[in-house]
Motif scaffolding. Structure first.
Motif, mmCIF file in Angstrom:
data_model
loop_
_atom_site.group_PDB
_atom_site.id
_atom_site.type_symbol
_atom_site.label_atom_id
_atom_site.label_comp_id
_atom_site.label_asym_id
_atom_site.label_seq_id
_atom_site.Cartn_x
_atom_site.Cartn_y
_atom_site.Cartn_z
ATOM 1 N N GLY A 2 -7.896 -0.962 0.439
ATOM 2 C CA GLY A 2 -6.661 -1.026 1.242
ATOM 3 C C GLY A 2 -6.948 -1.708 2.572
ATOM 4 N N GLN A 3 -8.045 -1.306 3.186
ATOM 5 C CA GLN A 3 -8.431 -1.888 4.486
ATOM 6 C C GLN A 3 -8.701 -3.394 4.353
ATOM 7 N N LYS A 4 -9.350 -3.781 3.252
ATOM 8 C CA LYS A 4 -9.637 -5.211 3.026
ATOM 9 C C LYS A 4 -8.333 -6.018 2.964
ATOM 10 N N THR B 192 3.226 2.198 3.241
ATOM 11 C CA THR B 192 3.905 3.497 3.230
ATOM 12 C C THR B 192 2.838 4.574 3.232
ATOM 13 N N GLY B 193 2.864 5.425 4.245
ATOM 14 C CA GLY B 193 1.860 6.493 4.313
ATOM 15 C C GLY B 193 1.960 7.223 5.632
ATOM 16 N N SER B 194 0.879 7.877 6.008
ATOM 17 C CA SER B 194 0.897 8.718 7.202
ATOM 18 C C SER B 194 0.925 7.873 8.477
ATOM 19 N N THR B 195 1.398 8.476 9.547
ATOM 20 C CA THR B 195 1.415 7.799 10.841
ATOM 21 C C THR B 195 -0.028 7.512 11.294
ATOM 22 N N TRP C 23 -0.580 -4.711 -5.368
ATOM 23 C CA TRP C 23 -0.309 -3.291 -5.079
ATOM 24 C C TRP C 23 -1.597 -2.497 -4.999
ATOM 25 N N LYS C 24 -1.763 -1.793 -3.876
ATOM 26 C CA LYS C 24 -2.866 -0.824 -3.743
ATOM 27 C C LYS C 24 -2.216 0.552 -3.708
ATOM 28 N N PRO C 25 -2.132 1.226 -4.880
ATOM 29 C CA PRO C 25 -1.454 2.535 -4.910
ATOM 30 C C PRO C 25 -2.344 3.633 -4.330
ATOM 31 N N SER C 26 -1.773 4.816 -4.175
ATOM 32 C CA SER C 26 -2.575 5.957 -3.722
ATOM 33 C C SER C 26 -3.601 6.313 -4.790
ATOM 34 N N GLU C 27 -4.803 6.597 -4.355
ATOM 35 C CA GLU C 27 -5.861 6.989 -5.292
ATOM 36 C C GLU C 27 -5.582 8.366 -5.895
ATOM 37 N N LYS C 28 -4.557 9.068 -5.336
ATOM 38 C CA LYS C 28 -4.212 10.392 -5.886
ATOM 39 C C LYS C 28 -3.298 10.291 -7.105
ATOM 40 N N ILE D 275 0.881 -1.183 0.000
ATOM 41 C CA ILE D 275 0.000 0.000 0.000
ATOM 42 C C ILE D 275 0.910 1.222 0.000
ATOM 43 N N THR D 276 0.721 2.107 -0.964
ATOM 44 C CA THR D 276 1.699 3.201 -1.097
ATOM 45 C C THR D 276 1.066 4.594 -1.044
ATOM 46 N N ALA D 277 1.939 5.566 -0.766
ATOM 47 C CA ALA D 277 1.543 6.968 -0.642
ATOM 48 C C ALA D 277 1.658 7.667 -1.997
ATOM 49 N N HIS E 167 4.495 18.105 14.753
ATOM 50 C CA HIS E 167 3.617 17.435 13.793
ATOM 51 C C HIS E 167 4.224 17.525 12.391
ATOM 52 N N GLU E 168 4.064 16.477 11.577
ATOM 53 C CA GLU E 168 4.549 16.523 10.192
ATOM 54 C C GLU E 168 3.506 17.208 9.306
ATOM 55 N N THR E 169 3.808 18.426 8.851
ATOM 56 C CA THR E 169 2.928 19.071 7.860
ATOM 57 C C THR E 169 3.568 18.828 6.498
ATOM 58 N N GLU F 113 6.335 2.255 6.894
ATOM 59 C CA GLU F 113 7.179 3.395 6.495
ATOM 60 C C GLU F 113 6.308 4.634 6.603
ATOM 61 N N LEU F 114 6.352 5.310 7.770
ATOM 62 C CA LEU F 114 5.379 6.368 8.060
ATOM 63 C C LEU F 114 6.045 7.753 8.083
ATOM 64 N N GLY F 115 5.365 8.688 8.687
ATOM 65 C CA GLY F 115 5.792 10.087 8.606
ATOM 66 C C GLY F 115 7.129 10.391 9.279
HETATM 67 P P1 NAD Z 1 -2.009 8.320 3.543
HETATM 68 O O1 NAD Z 1 -1.714 7.674 4.845
HETATM 69 O O2 NAD Z 1 -3.144 9.271 3.476
HETATM 70 O O3 NAD Z 1 -2.289 7.207 2.418
HETATM 71 C C1 NAD Z 1 -1.353 6.189 2.119
HETATM 72 C C2 NAD Z 1 -2.068 4.998 1.497
HETATM 73 O O4 NAD Z 1 -2.895 4.385 2.491
HETATM 74 C C3 NAD Z 1 -2.998 5.328 0.328
HETATM 75 O O5 NAD Z 1 -2.830 4.351 -0.675
HETATM 76 C C4 NAD Z 1 -4.390 5.235 0.944
HETATM 77 O O6 NAD Z 1 -5.404 4.897 0.032
HETATM 78 C C5 NAD Z 1 -4.171 4.109 1.937
HETATM 79 N N1 NAD Z 1 -5.133 4.053 3.047
HETATM 80 C C6 NAD Z 1 -5.795 5.072 3.649
HETATM 81 N N2 NAD Z 1 -6.562 4.600 4.668
HETATM 82 C C7 NAD Z 1 -6.354 3.261 4.721
HETATM 83 C C8 NAD Z 1 -6.822 2.227 5.565
HETATM 84 N N3 NAD Z 1 -7.688 2.473 6.550
HETATM 85 N N4 NAD Z 1 -6.391 0.955 5.347
HETATM 86 C C9 NAD Z 1 -5.502 0.691 4.358
HETATM 87 N N5 NAD Z 1 -5.030 1.641 3.520
HETATM 88 C C10 NAD Z 1 -5.434 2.904 3.704
HETATM 89 O O7 NAD Z 1 -0.638 9.026 3.080
HETATM 90 P P2 NAD Z 1 -0.366 10.013 1.842
HETATM 91 O O8 NAD Z 1 -0.985 11.340 2.124
HETATM 92 O O9 NAD Z 1 -0.646 9.339 0.559
HETATM 93 O O10 NAD Z 1 1.239 10.154 1.925
HETATM 94 C C11 NAD Z 1 1.923 11.018 2.758
HETATM 95 C C12 NAD Z 1 2.457 10.346 3.998
HETATM 96 O O11 NAD Z 1 3.261 9.207 3.662
HETATM 97 C C13 NAD Z 1 3.379 11.255 4.800
HETATM 98 O O12 NAD Z 1 3.089 11.102 6.170
HETATM 99 C C14 NAD Z 1 4.772 10.725 4.483
HETATM 100 O O13 NAD Z 1 5.741 11.020 5.451
HETATM 101 C C15 NAD Z 1 4.500 9.265 4.366
HETATM 102 N N6 NAD Z 1 5.559 8.599 3.602
HETATM 103 C C16 NAD Z 1 6.491 7.871 4.299
HETATM 104 C C17 NAD Z 1 7.545 7.279 3.622
HETATM 105 C C18 NAD Z 1 8.581 6.496 4.370
HETATM 106 O O14 NAD Z 1 9.306 5.758 3.720
HETATM 107 N N7 NAD Z 1 8.706 6.602 5.676
HETATM 108 C C19 NAD Z 1 7.649 7.403 2.231
HETATM 109 C C20 NAD Z 1 6.685 8.138 1.550
HETATM 110 C C21 NAD Z 1 5.635 8.735 2.259
#
Ligand code: NAD
Length: 516
Positions: A231-233, A246-249, A190-195, A164-166, A402-404, A269-271
């Motif tokens: 993604g949740q599924k 990979t995504g937000s904390t 792979w479940k990529p970001s919908e953005k 699951i990616t950001a 906080h990570e903005t 791999e979070l914020g």
């Molecule tokens: P996000 O957390 O909003 O989304 C990331 C992914 O998670 C998306 O594909 C989204 O559809 C999916 N998602 C959302 N809710 C979900 C759920 N309940 N269950 C499963 N999947 C779900 O993050 P974003 O805004 O796309 O990306 C930015 C964040 O990613 C920042 O916090 C950044 O620091 C972090 N990031 C971290 C790394 C790293 O390696 N540490 C790398 C890139 C980005």
């Protein structure tokens, strides 16, 4: 496709990558299908519609999972170096498509063309790295305490790896995971970001060519372009052995708990909330370059972006004045134009978060020495362009903790290096950190047990970016995961200890006797 899109030469890029006006977002191999709702991908560069993607629905989901399960049975039996050969071919294809894919990354996500191309280069590099690792999936052999026994450890593939990616690294993070997962004998979904859905469709198209040319079964590489519900599924699905998220904390916290609940494995791999310490012994020129690139590169939307500068009091004013001067020279605009330094944020929600953070910072006492602003007028029609800004703050402010995900840089003053390290560590996140110093004692203290608590700690290089080869990831609320280099292939495998008795007797452990 709107007329304006054609103006940037994007039309040809989309055609070369097999992207149509309307695409289907589910694929397990050569075929595409999709039963979900349609999402429209708008470019933050000019606000124009690039193309539409029909997302994966519930019925697609089960089909993808079943196809992946079947493919795993076959793929795990292919010898690892032969799986490495598949990854080598992916690397070759990526070389061929580098310009197009890099341009699409830039246009759909908004990072500069150079950064888009750099992201594709990272994909090529991880393929090269993984090919080598495919011949080194080694375990230990140890001496048994029992005579005539041999004991060793070996590693087996896990099964299905869910990725699951950001949005901010719309192609590289997929390849970091897949290249290693595949050489280890896993199949990936792979479940990529919908953005950034079109980047995912383009990568899958490239991979489909490799699978077809090698006559490999469907299901080794699948994509589900969908929103967070799918993604949740994936997160909750017992059939998925490992979730690499990979995504937000905020989201990672839920993912971590849900995967643990079913005893699955996860890589998180979070914020980040990354700082550079600029000491009195720093090369100030290098420090300014490192700080500006780290803070405004990708418009502050890297997990490793520099968010805090912790500056020694004796050089504080000099650094501050030079930063203000450097920010005055920044050119903000279309990231496909190489003369611009800063592109747009991903969307107007991100712009709102930038504005909110500035408001909150001011309320807490932040003194802005370079003011932020949302840019309007010609070239800024998408509404996603903002001015990078700088504020003098205390590390304890809530907004600083906080990570903005925007180009806001905070300046903090320090007296002693011990104090600077304490400030650097005093945030919930622990991804990347750096010190600028020419003093060996300072550099070594920063890297010691009493130094940085981050997954990445650099000397005389900024916080942003990473090189394939080293393990990438961070501590604390960054999640503790590691990807891309070193021995991280072990995360994608299960460890097994084997004992073989080559004698004619069976001595029992702990001296137990069992007369039969
Ligand atoms: P996000 O957390 O909003 O989304 C990331 C992914 O998670 C998306 O594909 C989204 O559809 C999916 N998602 C959302 N809710 C979900 C759920 N309940 N269950 C499963 N999947 C779900 O993050 P974003 O805004 O796309 O990306 C930015 C964040 O990613 C920042 O916090 C950044 O620091 C972090 N990031 C971290 C790394 C790293 O390696 N540490 C790398 C890139 C980005």
């Amino acid at each position: 496709m709107s007329k304006k899109v054609k103006d940037f030469g994007i039309e040809k890029t989309l055609k070369n990558l097999g992207i149509k006006d309307e695409n289907k977002g589910t694929s397990t191999g050569g075929k595409y299908f999709a039963s979900g709702k349609t999402i429209e991908s708008y470019s933050p560069v000019d606000g124009n519609l690039i193309a539409k993607v029909k997302t994966s629905g519930e019925s697609d989901y089960d089909k993808v999972l079943e196809t992946a399960q079947n493919a795993f049975k076959e793929f795990r039996l292919i010898p690892a170096p032969k799986r490495g050969e598949i990854v080598r071919q992916l690397g070759q294809k990526l070389r061929q498509y580098k310009n197009d894919l890099g341009k699409l990354v830039s246009y759909e996500m908004g990072k500069s063309l150079q950064e888009g191309l750099g992201e594709v280069q990272e994909m090529i590099d991880i393929c090269d790295f993984a090919v080598g690792v495919s011949r080194q999936l080694h375990g230990y052999t140890m001496h048994s305490e029992r005579p005539g026994h041999r004991m060793y450890e070996q590693y087996h593939p896990l099964g299905i790896v869910g990725i699951i990616t950001a949005f901010n690294f719309p192609v590289a993070v997929w390849s970091w995971n897949t290249a290693l997962a595949w050489i280890c004998g896993n199949v990936t979904i792979w479940k990529p970001s919908e953005k950034t859905p079109l980047c995912a469709v383009a990568c899958q198209n490239i991979m489909n060519e490799v699978l077809k040319e090698n006559n490999l079964p469907e299901g080794i590489s699948s994509v589900l372009v969908a929103d967070h519900e799918i993604g949740q599924k994936l997160v909750d699905d017992k059939r998925v052995a490992l979730i690499s998220f990979t995504g937000s904390t905020r989201v990672g916290r839920m993912v971590s708990a849900n995967v643990a609940q079913r005893f699955g494995k996860s890589i998180l791999e979070l914020g980040g909330n990354n700082a550079i310490i600029i000491s009195q012994d720093a090369d100030i020129n290098m420090s300014i370059i490192g700080a500006v690139f780290g803070a405004v590169g990708t418009a502050g939307q890297r997990c490793t972006s520099t968010r805090r500068l912790i500056i020694h009091e004796s050089v504080y004013d000099e650094v501050k004045n030079r930063l203000v001067k450097a920010y005055g020279q920044l050119k903000i605009g279309n990231p496909l134009d190489e003369s611009n330094h800063v592109g747009p944020l991903i969307d107007t929600d991100a712009v709102n978060m930038y504005q909110e953070a500035i408001k909150k910072g001011k309320k807490e006492g932040a003194k802005f020495i370079v003011e932020g602003e949302v840019l309007k007028g010609k070239g800024y029609e998408s509404g996603c362009y903002v001015k990078p800004c700088i504020a003098e703050v205390k590390n304890s402010y809530e907004i600083v903790q906080h990570e903005t995900f925007a180009p806001i840089l905070y300046l903090i003053k320090y007296k002693t290096l011990e104090e600077a390290i304490a400030i650097q560590n005093d945030v919930p996140q622990g991804l990347s950190s750096a010190i600028m110093t020419q003093n060996l004692r300072e550099a070594e203290l920063f890297l010691s047990h009493a130094g940085s608590d981050c997954g990445i700690a650099n000397v005389n290089i900024g916080t942003s970016g990473a090189e394939i080869g080293g393990a990438f990831g961070g501590e604390k609320e960054t999640g503790g995961g590691r990807e891309s280099g070193s021995d991280v292939w072990k995360y994608y495998m299960r460890r097994q200890t084997n004992t073989i008795n080559y004698t004619a007797s069976l001595p029992l452990a702990q001296g137990i006797k069992f007369d039969l």
